[in-house]
Design an enzyme around this catalytic site. Structure first.
Site, PDB file in Angstrom:
ATOM      1  N   LYS A   1     -54.281 -68.286  50.702  1.00  0.00           N
ATOM      2  CA  LYS A   1     -54.426 -67.282  50.859  1.00  0.00           C
ATOM      3  C   LYS A   1     -55.728 -66.754  51.289  1.00  0.00           C
ATOM      4  O   LYS A   1     -56.264 -66.295  52.992  1.00  0.00           O
ATOM      5  CB  LYS A   1     -53.781 -66.168  50.272  1.00  0.00           C
ATOM      6  CG  LYS A   1     -53.268 -66.149  49.750  1.00  0.00           C
ATOM      7  CD  LYS A   1     -52.288 -65.009  48.719  1.00  0.00           C
ATOM      8  CE  LYS A   1     -53.001 -65.282  47.235  1.00  0.00           C
ATOM      9  NZ  LYS A   1     -52.124 -66.866  46.830  1.00  0.00           N
ATOM     10  N   THR A   2     -56.655 -68.111  50.670  1.00  0.00           N
ATOM     11  CA  THR A   2     -57.867 -67.754  50.764  1.00  0.00           C
ATOM     12  C   THR A   2     -58.311 -68.901  52.901  1.00  0.00           C
ATOM     13  O   THR A   2     -58.878 -67.691  53.634  1.00  0.00           O
ATOM     14  CB  THR A   2     -58.481 -68.711  50.041  1.00  0.00           C
ATOM     15  OG1 THR A   2     -58.494 -68.115  49.157  1.00  0.00           O
ATOM     16  CG2 THR A   2     -60.128 -68.971  50.046  1.00  0.00           C
TER      17      THR A   2
ATOM     18  N   ASP B   1     -60.482 -60.711  48.109  1.00  0.00           N
ATOM     19  CA  ASP B   1     -58.890 -61.237  46.926  1.00  0.00           C
ATOM     20  C   ASP B   1     -58.675 -60.660  45.818  1.00  0.00           C
ATOM     21  O   ASP B   1     -59.755 -60.414  44.798  1.00  0.00           O
ATOM     22  CB  ASP B   1     -60.189 -62.709  46.730  1.00  0.00           C
ATOM     23  CG  ASP B   1     -58.985 -63.902  46.418  1.00  0.00           C
ATOM     24  OD1 ASP B   1     -57.935 -63.599  46.512  1.00  0.00           O
ATOM     25  OD2 ASP B   1     -59.441 -65.203  46.128  1.00  0.00           O
TER      26      ASP B   1
ATOM     27  N   THR C   1     -51.869 -62.021  44.070  1.00  0.00           N
ATOM     28  CA  THR C   1     -50.329 -63.178  43.356  1.00  0.00           C
ATOM     29  C   THR C   1     -49.473 -61.856  42.932  1.00  0.00           C
ATOM     30  O   THR C   1     -48.550 -62.789  42.685  1.00  0.00           O
ATOM     31  CB  THR C   1     -51.109 -63.556  42.436  1.00  0.00           C
ATOM     32  OG1 THR C   1     -51.796 -62.680  41.547  1.00  0.00           O
ATOM     33  CG2 THR C   1     -51.874 -65.346  42.787  1.00  0.00           C
TER      34      THR C   1
ATOM     35  N   ARG D   1     -52.316 -76.872  47.295  1.00  0.00           N
ATOM     36  CA  ARG D   1     -53.432 -76.925  46.343  1.00  0.00           C
ATOM     37  C   ARG D   1     -52.898 -78.093  45.514  1.00  0.00           C
ATOM     38  O   ARG D   1     -53.923 -78.666  44.997  1.00  0.00           O
ATOM     39  CB  ARG D   1     -53.928 -76.103  45.673  1.00  0.00           C
ATOM     40  CG  ARG D   1     -55.014 -76.061  44.763  1.00  0.00           C
ATOM     41  CD  ARG D   1     -55.540 -75.245  43.773  1.00  0.00           C
ATOM     42  NE  ARG D   1     -55.878 -73.762  44.868  1.00  0.00           N
ATOM     43  CZ  ARG D   1     -56.395 -72.525  44.417  1.00  0.00           C
ATOM     44  NH1 ARG D   1     -54.988 -72.268  43.889  1.00  0.00           N
ATOM     45  NH2 ARG D   1     -56.704 -72.092  45.481  1.00  0.00           N
TER      46      ARG D   1
HETATM   47  N1  LIG Z   1     -51.151 -74.901  54.508  1.00  0.00           N
HETATM   48  C1  LIG Z   1     -51.717 -75.373  54.429  1.00  0.00           C
HETATM   49  N2  LIG Z   1     -51.545 -76.714  55.317  1.00  0.00           N
HETATM   50  C2  LIG Z   1     -52.759 -77.202  54.669  1.00  0.00           C
HETATM   51  N3  LIG Z   1     -53.139 -77.483  53.218  1.00  0.00           N
HETATM   52  C3  LIG Z   1     -53.233 -76.304  52.953  1.00  0.00           C
HETATM   53  C4  LIG Z   1     -52.055 -75.245  53.739  1.00  0.00           C
HETATM   54  N4  LIG Z   1     -52.259 -73.890  52.536  1.00  0.00           N
HETATM   55  C5  LIG Z   1     -53.324 -74.388  52.162  1.00  0.00           C
HETATM   56  N5  LIG Z   1     -53.704 -75.193  51.711  1.00  0.00           N
HETATM   57  C6  LIG Z   1     -54.925 -76.243  50.430  1.00  0.00           C
HETATM   58  O1  LIG Z   1     -54.569 -76.297  49.331  1.00  0.00           O
HETATM   59  C7  LIG Z   1     -55.821 -75.627  49.139  1.00  0.00           C
HETATM   60  C8  LIG Z   1     -55.257 -74.075  48.284  1.00  0.00           C
HETATM   61  O2  LIG Z   1     -55.221 -73.149  49.122  1.00  0.00           O
HETATM   62  P1  LIG Z   1     -55.694 -72.322  49.026  1.00  0.00           P
HETATM   63  O3  LIG Z   1     -58.115 -71.847  48.179  1.00  0.00           O
HETATM   64  O4  LIG Z   1     -56.175 -70.473  50.327  1.00  0.00           O
HETATM   65  O5  LIG Z   1     -55.383 -70.605  48.277  1.00  0.00           O
HETATM   66  P2  LIG Z   1     -54.745 -69.082  47.210  1.00  0.00           P
HETATM   67  O6  LIG Z   1     -53.649 -69.195  47.636  1.00  0.00           O
HETATM   68  O7  LIG Z   1     -55.763 -68.745  48.308  1.00  0.00           O
HETATM   69  O8  LIG Z   1     -54.677 -69.747  46.170  1.00  0.00           O
HETATM   70  P3  LIG Z   1     -55.456 -68.750  45.429  1.00  0.00           P
HETATM   71  O9  LIG Z   1     -54.296 -67.712  44.568  1.00  0.00           O
HETATM   72  O10 LIG Z   1     -54.792 -69.389  43.767  1.00  0.00           O
HETATM   73  O11 LIG Z   1     -56.172 -68.129  45.344  1.00  0.00           O
HETATM   74  C9  LIG Z   1     -57.382 -75.329  50.488  1.00  0.00           C
HETATM   75  O12 LIG Z   1     -58.180 -76.044  49.425  1.00  0.00           O
HETATM   76  C10 LIG Z   1     -56.069 -75.956  50.757  1.00  0.00           C
HETATM   77  O13 LIG Z   1     -56.533 -77.513  51.674  1.00  0.00           O
HETATM   78 MG   LIG Z   2     -57.473 -67.617  46.473  1.00  0.00          MG
END
Ligand SMILES: Nc1ncnc2c1ncn2[C@@H]1O[C@H](COP(=O)(O)OP(=O)(O)OP(=O)(O)O)[C@@H](O)[C@H]1O
Ligand SMILES: [Mg+2]
Length: 359
Positions: free
Chosen positions: A76-77, A121, A170, A229
């Site tokens: 998401k981030t 977020d 989430t 992640r």
């Molecule tokens: N589609 C993707 N392709 C490649 N790498 C990805 C992808 N999605 C996420 N990642 C990797 O996974 C890691 C975590 O992603 P991210 O921080 O965006 O998750 P999030 O959904 O924001 O999690 P949270 O809910 O804990 O904040 C990132 O550092 C990224 O490198």
């Molecule tokens: Mg995030």
């Protein structure tokens, strides 16, 4: 570092904005795909987002507000940053818990530039008054700033430049409908398929300059719980192992041995998941048992068991949440190599339980 602790706290820490994960966090940032083309998997979301952003760009307009919902670590981030990059717009990052008062939000909103992306977020954790201010800001690009208190208080309307709100949660279900409805587009992020995670691992290994063969990538992907992640985190630990105990190359054997050391099993269960399952099977005959009891048995907080271990166990079909408590499925017994108690009947207060509590 212990993964369980890390998973449990990663959420909270990032929300609060503390860079407590240090090195790992820096690596995580470095591994973030920078544009939609680099973003692996999530075909539907990618296509939808591509359309929304392209159309906005063609019109020379600000993109509609986007809500990203999905489990932790699914991207998401990352996507919010990609949205900013694709729109060639600056991004402001904040989170629901950081906005305690409507005034905090007003300060952020009024300092936005035209077209800026505001990433909020954990949007479901915003305070009520801030949420109400956000409604008007999203719809009319306007806020009422309240000056003074009591009967003498006045609302001063303030026009905002058009901006794009990207909310992440989430827990989409916790968002009040009026807020949810104000997003032009909601992207539901799904867990990743193993072949997609294989690509994530291979890509990350390339960026980290680690040699990995396809079987090694598949081994890591298979234990990553559908989550990029986690795939990246496991890769870093396997890299450590490969460097110290092997010749630096990640093969299936090296990955398997490394993940064994870190107590991540063949299905991706970690120490906490296994502890929960083991307690459920060995102490409570497979259940049903209450969440609190189960948590005490593994020496963890209720919330940790419920939010960190259980979602994955349920998703894997190893544990069921029933009105009477937590129940292990037959697959759980098989996975831990245990035999269910004889003739205990369908997970009820069968004879298997009597011995435990001494009638
Ligand atoms: N589609 C993707 N392709 C490649 N790498 C990805 C992808 N999605 C996420 N990642 C990797 O996974 C890691 C975590 O992603 P991210 O921080 O965006 O998750 P999030 O959904 O924001 O999690 P949270 O809910 O804990 O904040 C990132 O550092 C990224 O490198
Ligand atoms: Mg995030």
């Amino acid at each position: 570092m212990n993964w369980d602790d890390e998973t449990a706290s990663a959420h909270e820490e990032r929300i609060v904005g503390a860079a407590a994960e240090g090195d790992d966090q820096a690596v995580e940032a470095a591994l973030r795909p920078k544009d939609l083309g680099e973003f692996i998997g999530q075909e539907k979301v990618r296509q939808q987002l591509d359309l929304v952003l392209k159309a906005a760009r063609q019109r020379g307009a600000t993109a509609d507000h986007v809500l990203l919902s999905g489990a932790p670590g699914l991207g998401k981030t990352t996507l919010s940053m990609i949205i900013a990059a694709e729109m060639n717009a600056p991004i402001r990052i904040t989170s629901g818990p950081a906005i305690q008062h409507a005034g905090d939000l007003a300060a952020i909103l009024s300092s936005l530039q035209e077209g800026e992306i505001l990433f909020l977020d954990e949007i479901h954790r915003m305070s009520r008054p801030a949420e109400e201010m956000l409604y008007m800001a999203m719809e009319d690009f306007r806020v009422d700033v309240i000056v003074g208190k009591g009967p003498g208080a006045t609302a001063i309307p303030l026009d905002l430049p058009p901006f794009t709100l990207v909310g992440a949660t989430t827990r989409a279900g916790l968002l009040p409908p009026p807020l949810r409805d104000r997003f032009g587009f909601t992207a539901h992020m799904e867990f990743y398929e193993p072949h997609e995670l294989e690509r994530v691992v291979t890509r990350s290994a390339g960026l980290l300059d680690v040699e990995i063969d396809p079987a090694g990538a598949a081994e890591i992907a298979g234990r990553s719980r559908g989550t990029p992640r986690i795939a990246n985190r496991l890769l870093r630990r396997v890299r450590d192992y490969a460097q110290v105990r092997a010749d630096g190359v990640i093969t299936r054997e090296v990955a398997g041995a490394a993940l064994g050391v870190y107590e991540v099993d063949s299905r991706g269960l970690d120490r906490l998941d296994r502890a929960v399952l083991e307690a459920l099977l060995k102490l409570f005959g497979g259940g049903p048992v209450g969440l609190s009891t189960l948590a005490v048995a593994v020496g963890e907080e209720r919330e940790t068991v419920e939010e960190v271990a259980e979602p994955f166990l349920v998703r894997e079909g190893l544990l069921a949440r029933t009105p009477r408590g937590r129940v292990a499925t037959p697959a759980a017994w098989t996975h831990l190599g245990l035999v269910p108690p004889q003739a205990a009947g369908p997970a009820g207060a069968g004879p298997g339980q009597q011995g435990l509590f001494g009638s």
